[in-house]
Write an enzyme that holds these catalytic residues in place. Structure first.
Site, PDB file in Angstrom:
ATOM      1  N   HIS A  39       2.576  12.092  -1.270  1.00 31.37           N
ATOM      2  CA  HIS A  39       2.167  13.486  -1.094  1.00 31.37           C
ATOM      3  C   HIS A  39       3.294  14.400  -1.590  1.00 31.37           C
ATOM      4  O   HIS A  39       4.283  14.605  -0.892  1.00 31.37           O
ATOM      5  CB  HIS A  39       1.885  13.792   0.378  1.00 31.37           C
TER       6      HIS A  39
ATOM      7  N   VAL B  12      -2.372  -3.142  -3.549  1.00 31.10           N
ATOM      8  CA  VAL B  12      -2.768  -4.464  -4.036  1.00 31.10           C
ATOM      9  C   VAL B  12      -2.637  -5.415  -2.853  1.00 31.10           C
ATOM     10  O   VAL B  12      -1.695  -5.313  -2.062  1.00 31.10           O
ATOM     11  CB  VAL B  12      -1.909  -4.947  -5.230  1.00 31.10           C
TER      12      VAL B  12
ATOM     13  N   HIS C  63      -2.497   7.344  -4.636  1.00 32.22           N
ATOM     14  CA  HIS C  63      -2.619   6.200  -3.736  1.00 32.22           C
ATOM     15  C   HIS C  63      -2.753   4.944  -4.578  1.00 32.22           C
ATOM     16  O   HIS C  63      -3.365   4.957  -5.648  1.00 32.22           O
ATOM     17  CB  HIS C  63      -3.857   6.350  -2.848  1.00 32.22           C
TER      18      HIS C  63
ATOM     19  N   SER D 113       0.849  -1.186   0.000  1.00 33.06           N
ATOM     20  CA  SER D 113       0.000   0.000   0.000  1.00 33.06           C
ATOM     21  C   SER D 113       0.884   1.236   0.000  1.00 33.06           C
ATOM     22  O   SER D 113       1.905   1.272   0.701  1.00 33.06           O
ATOM     23  CB  SER D 113      -0.912   0.006   1.234  1.00 33.06           C
TER      24      SER D 113
ATOM     25  N   GLY E 223      -5.054  -5.079  15.293  1.00 30.83           N
ATOM     26  CA  GLY E 223      -3.845  -4.862  16.065  1.00 30.83           C
ATOM     27  C   GLY E 223      -2.620  -4.627  15.224  1.00 30.83           C
ATOM     28  O   GLY E 223      -1.503  -4.960  15.627  1.00 30.83           O
ATOM     29  N   GLY E 224      -2.803  -4.044  14.056  1.00 29.53           N
ATOM     30  CA  GLY E 224      -1.672  -3.751  13.189  1.00 29.53           C
ATOM     31  C   GLY E 224      -0.797  -2.654  13.748  1.00 29.53           C
ATOM     32  O   GLY E 224      -1.100  -2.022  14.764  1.00 29.53           O
TER      33      GLY E 224
END
Length: 308
Positions: free
Chosen positions: A106, A119, A116, A102, A268-269
């Protein structure tokens, strides 16, 4: 065509997808570093206590990219969070693996759009039953001062990616993107769209994986030419302030609607990696109204689904 619930060798499939994603992260970082000219991505590897980990790569204060992140993650666990199984009850009681790349870029220059892409692959398993799996992803463009040729190029690239997979694929996934990246409380799209797909397994594993790869590779083809065309344009304090104001909309979407952000936090990432999509600077202004007839006022005309 193979049954979408049948995967001949689950671990082999997982290994193939992971190898592709790691290489994709490398390729994107290398190409964006060359495009920037001076900035470099700094890697931060991490482990998730509940299972898995990843490598986050962030560029700060490059010549072109003010802040950008390209994140790879592979997380797994014995059970899905209740929020996920509420909408997909068939996942209850299954272990899961989720992996993906991901990214959000910016740029400094307000004439270069924010971009953005992601996959991803998800698989849930239960002993004695066929695995449940799917691919998802897409890319979208968020300009502040749009140029039609840039937007047309972005969508033409998306069309070329989709064409080998079916005559209706672009139209379907473009529409899905317009509908997904929509701020209901603002009544506008986040930007000018692109592609969005999820739950893709109906084509069988190999074709679904091939499409995910095409989207991953296609992001650079879509974005880099736009950056190259716009990165030398001069801009004023007014344009910079408008860029920061519009970045606030980006934050609103990611915190209120984005599935990936919500899934990451609920499972919980790693918070720093999940929120790397946020801009380094943004602002909100109560009751802001762009001057009538100004370029800033005209942006709203672009923030509605359009057949490019």
């Amino acid at each position: 065509m193979e049954d979408h619930n049948v995967m001949q060798d689950t671990q082999l499939a997982i290994n193939k997808v992971k190898a592709f994603l790691l290489t994709l992260q490398d390729d994107i970082c290398h190409t964006l570093e060359m495009c920037d000219g001076s900035g470099q991505f700094v890697e931060d590897s991490w482990e998730r206590q509940q299972g898995g980990g990843g490598r986050s790569r962030v560029m700060k204060n490059g010549a072109v990219i003010e802040q950008g992140g390209v994140n790879f993650s592979h997380v797994f666990g014995d059970a899905m969070p209740a929020s996920a199984t509420a909408s997909r009850p068939e996942l209850a009681g299954r272990s899961f693996q989720a992996m993906g790349v991901s990214l959000v870029i910016h740029p400094h220059n307000p004439y270069i759009p924010t971009s953005h892409a992601n996959v991803r692959f998800f698989i849930a398993e239960k002993k004695g039953e066929a695995p449940i799996w799917w691919f998802g992803g897409g890319f979208d463009l968020t300009p502040f001062y749009p140029f039609k040729e840039d937007v047309v190029h972005w969508h033409n690239t998306a069309k070329r990616i989709c064409a080998p997979f079916g005559d209706d694929v672009y139209a379907e996934y473009k529409k899905w993107c317009d509908e997904y990246f929509y701020l209901k409380h603002r009544g506008e799209t986040r930007g000018v769209g692109g592609l969005f797909f999820d739950d893709l397994n109906q084509w069988g594993f190999e074709d679904s994986f091939a499409f995910m790869q095409a989207v991953g590779h296609g992001y650079l083809d879509a974005y880099v030419p736009i950056v190259e065309r716009r990165k030398s344009l001069s801009f004023t304090h007014r344009e910079r302030e408008f860029q920061l104001y519009r970045r606030g909309r980006y934050v609103e979407f990611n915190l209120v609607y984005d599935r990936g952000t919500l899934f990451g936090l609920q499972t919980g990432g790693r918070t720093e990696s999940i929120l790397m999509s946020m801009p380094p600077l943004a602002r909100w202004e109560y009751g802001y109204e762009a001057p009538h007839g100004s370029a800033e006022a005209k942006l709203v005309e672009w923030l509605t689904p359009t057949d490019w």
